[in-house]
Design a protein around this motif. Structure first.
Motif, PDB file in Angstrom:
ATOM      1  N   MET A   1       0.851  -1.178   0.000  1.00 21.16           N
ATOM      2  CA  MET A   1       0.000   0.000   0.000  1.00 21.16           C
ATOM      3  C   MET A   1       0.889   1.231   0.000  1.00 21.16           C
ATOM      4  N   ILE A   2       0.701   2.091  -0.989  1.00 18.60           N
ATOM      5  CA  ILE A   2       1.421   3.365  -1.041  1.00 18.60           C
ATOM      6  C   ILE A   2       0.666   4.363  -0.178  1.00 18.60           C
ATOM      7  N   VAL A   3       1.380   5.032   0.712  1.00 15.98           N
ATOM      8  CA  VAL A   3       0.786   6.036   1.586  1.00 15.98           C
ATOM      9  C   VAL A   3       1.598   7.310   1.423  1.00 15.98           C
ATOM     10  N   SER A   4       0.906   8.413   1.087  1.00 17.51           N
ATOM     11  CA  SER A   4       1.617   9.657   0.804  1.00 17.51           C
ATOM     12  C   SER A   4       0.866  10.868   1.345  1.00 17.51           C
ATOM     13  N   THR A   5       1.617  11.855   1.784  1.00 16.66           N
ATOM     14  CA  THR A   5       1.009  13.112   2.213  1.00 16.66           C
ATOM     15  C   THR A   5       0.657  13.995   1.020  1.00 16.66           C
ATOM     16  N   THR A   6       1.154  13.665  -0.154  1.00 13.05           N
ATOM     17  CA  THR A   6       0.867  14.455  -1.350  1.00 13.05           C
ATOM     18  C   THR A   6      -0.488  14.045  -1.936  1.00 13.05           C
ATOM     19  N   PRO A   7      -1.104  14.922  -2.752  1.00 12.36           N
ATOM     20  CA  PRO A   7      -2.412  14.598  -3.321  1.00 12.36           C
ATOM     21  C   PRO A   7      -2.351  13.654  -4.527  1.00 12.36           C
ATOM     22  N   THR A   8      -1.159  13.424  -5.050  1.00 14.51           N
ATOM     23  CA  THR A   8      -0.978  12.532  -6.190  1.00 14.51           C
ATOM     24  C   THR A   8       0.280  11.694  -5.962  1.00 14.51           C
ATOM     25  N   ILE A   9       0.438  10.672  -6.793  1.00 16.65           N
ATOM     26  CA  ILE A   9       1.637   9.843  -6.760  1.00 16.65           C
ATOM     27  C   ILE A   9       2.338  10.031  -8.108  1.00 16.65           C
ATOM     28  N   GLN A  10       3.578  10.428  -8.059  1.00 14.53           N
ATOM     29  CA  GLN A  10       4.329  10.712  -9.284  1.00 14.53           C
ATOM     30  C   GLN A  10       4.320   9.512 -10.235  1.00 14.53           C
ATOM     31  N   ASN A  11       4.068   9.800 -11.496  1.00 14.67           N
ATOM     32  CA  ASN A  11       4.056   8.805 -12.580  1.00 14.67           C
ATOM     33  C   ASN A  11       2.955   7.758 -12.445  1.00 14.67           C
ATOM     34  N   ARG A  12       1.954   8.017 -11.624  1.00 17.48           N
ATOM     35  CA  ARG A  12       0.820   7.096 -11.468  1.00 17.48           C
ATOM     36  C   ARG A  12      -0.468   7.883 -11.661  1.00 17.48           C
ATOM     37  N   THR A  13      -1.467   7.217 -12.175  1.00 17.64           N
ATOM     38  CA  THR A  13      -2.770   7.835 -12.404  1.00 17.64           C
ATOM     39  C   THR A  13      -3.768   7.278 -11.404  1.00 17.64           C
ATOM     40  N   ILE A  14      -4.520   8.169 -10.777  1.00 20.84           N
ATOM     41  CA  ILE A  14      -5.590   7.742  -9.880  1.00 20.84           C
ATOM     42  C   ILE A  14      -6.807   7.439 -10.749  1.00 20.84           C
ATOM     43  N   SER A  15      -7.249   6.183 -10.709  1.00 20.88           N
ATOM     44  CA  SER A  15      -8.394   5.793 -11.539  1.00 20.88           C
ATOM     45  C   SER A  15      -9.713   5.814 -10.770  1.00 20.88           C
ATOM     46  N   ALA A  16      -9.645   5.776  -9.430  1.00 25.23           N
ATOM     47  CA  ALA A  16     -10.876   5.812  -8.635  1.00 25.23           C
ATOM     48  C   ALA A  16     -10.575   6.328  -7.232  1.00 25.23           C
ATOM     49  N   TYR A  17     -11.507   7.109  -6.727  1.00 22.70           N
ATOM     50  CA  TYR A  17     -11.450   7.577  -5.348  1.00 22.70           C
ATOM     51  C   TYR A  17     -12.441   6.736  -4.549  1.00 22.70           C
ATOM     52  N   LYS A  18     -11.943   6.080  -3.500  1.00 22.56           N
ATOM     53  CA  LYS A  18     -12.776   5.163  -2.724  1.00 22.56           C
ATOM     54  C   LYS A  18     -13.366   5.800  -1.469  1.00 22.56           C
ATOM     55  N   GLY A  19     -12.810   6.912  -1.031  1.00 20.16           N
ATOM     56  CA  GLY A  19     -13.358   7.607   0.135  1.00 20.16           C
ATOM     57  C   GLY A  19     -12.298   7.938   1.173  1.00 20.16           C
ATOM     58  N   ILE A  20     -12.736   8.647   2.174  1.00 18.76           N
ATOM     59  CA  ILE A  20     -11.849   9.056   3.270  1.00 18.76           C
ATOM     60  C   ILE A  20     -11.654   7.874   4.213  1.00 18.76           C
ATOM     61  N   VAL A  21     -10.411   7.665   4.605  1.00 20.03           N
ATOM     62  CA  VAL A  21     -10.088   6.609   5.571  1.00 20.03           C
ATOM     63  C   VAL A  21      -9.371   7.231   6.757  1.00 20.03           C
ATOM     64  N   CYS A  22      -9.550   6.624   7.918  1.00 22.75           N
ATOM     65  CA  CYS A  22      -8.991   7.177   9.159  1.00 22.75           C
ATOM     66  C   CYS A  22      -8.442   6.071  10.043  1.00 22.75           C
ATOM     67  N   GLY A  23      -7.603   6.466  10.933  1.00 27.27           N
ATOM     68  CA  GLY A  23      -7.117   5.588  11.988  1.00 27.27           C
ATOM     69  C   GLY A  23      -6.870   6.428  13.224  1.00 27.27           C
ATOM     70  N   GLU A  24      -7.310   5.947  14.354  1.00 25.42           N
ATOM     71  CA  GLU A  24      -7.098   6.661  15.616  1.00 25.42           C
ATOM     72  C   GLU A  24      -6.609   5.694  16.678  1.00 25.42           C
ATOM     73  N   VAL A  25      -5.653   6.150  17.447  1.00 24.87           N
ATOM     74  CA  VAL A  25      -5.170   5.365  18.575  1.00 24.87           C
ATOM     75  C   VAL A  25      -4.988   6.318  19.746  1.00 24.87           C
ATOM     76  N   ILE A  26      -5.486   5.899  20.897  1.00 23.00           N
ATOM     77  CA  ILE A  26      -5.311   6.662  22.133  1.00 23.00           C
ATOM     78  C   ILE A  26      -4.532   5.783  23.090  1.00 23.00           C
ATOM     79  N   ILE A  27      -3.503   6.360  23.671  1.00 25.85           N
ATOM     80  CA  ILE A  27      -2.678   5.588  24.595  1.00 25.85           C
ATOM     81  C   ILE A  27      -2.424   6.424  25.849  1.00 25.85           C
ATOM     82  N   GLY A  28      -2.477   5.756  26.967  1.00 24.85           N
ATOM     83  CA  GLY A  28      -2.216   6.428  28.232  1.00 24.85           C
ATOM     84  C   GLY A  28      -0.757   6.290  28.614  1.00 24.85           C
ATOM     85  N   ALA A  29      -0.209   7.353  29.144  1.00 24.54           N
ATOM     86  CA  ALA A  29       1.161   7.306  29.661  1.00 24.54           C
ATOM     87  C   ALA A  29       1.090   6.772  31.090  1.00 24.54           C
ATOM     88  N   HIS A  30       2.100   6.010  31.468  1.00 23.09           N
ATOM     89  CA  HIS A  30       2.093   5.491  32.839  1.00 23.09           C
ATOM     90  C   HIS A  30       3.155   6.185  33.673  1.00 23.09           C
TER      91      HIS A  30
END
Length: 106
Positions: A1-30
């Motif tokens: 899986m390519i993951v990038s902060t940029t809106p495009t990937i160099q030399n690649r074409t986006i053929s479909a947008y599947k939607g917004i994805v998220c991940g959240e993690v909460i951790i307590g310090a001890h």
């Protein structure tokens, strides 16, 4: 899986947008990390304990976001953004949230 902060990937074409994805993690310090961080704060330098916790939390959020993208049939995520928040009573927990747009690259 390519993951990038940029809106495009160099030399690649986006053929479909599947939607917004998220991940959240909460951790307590001890208390052990708090004591080590307090000592580091007094003498100066980096807090390895907290840095390790932040890395693990960030990696967990990324993994969760990538699983979300895979469920949508995406092979890349673009426009990735990280948010870090201290939450809880007396700032005892850290949240890392990551989001981006799941896409299919040709």
């Amino acid at each position: 899986m390519i993951v990038s902060t940029t809106p495009t990937i160099q030399n690649r074409t986006i053929s479909a947008y599947k939607g917004i994805v998220c991940g959240e993690v909460i951790i307590g310090a001890h208390i052990g990390k708090d004591i080590l961080a307090s000592f580091t704060n007094i003498v100066g330098g980096r807090s390895d304990a907290y840095e390790k916790t932040i890395r693990e939390t960030r990696d967990g959020a990324l993994d969760e976001m990538m699983r979300d993208a895979e469920r949508l049939g995406a092979n890349a995520i673009v426009g990735v953004k990280f948010d870090y928040q201290v939450i809880g009573q007396s700032g005892s927990m850290m949240m890392v949230a990551v989001s981006g747009t799941a896409v299919i690259l040709d």
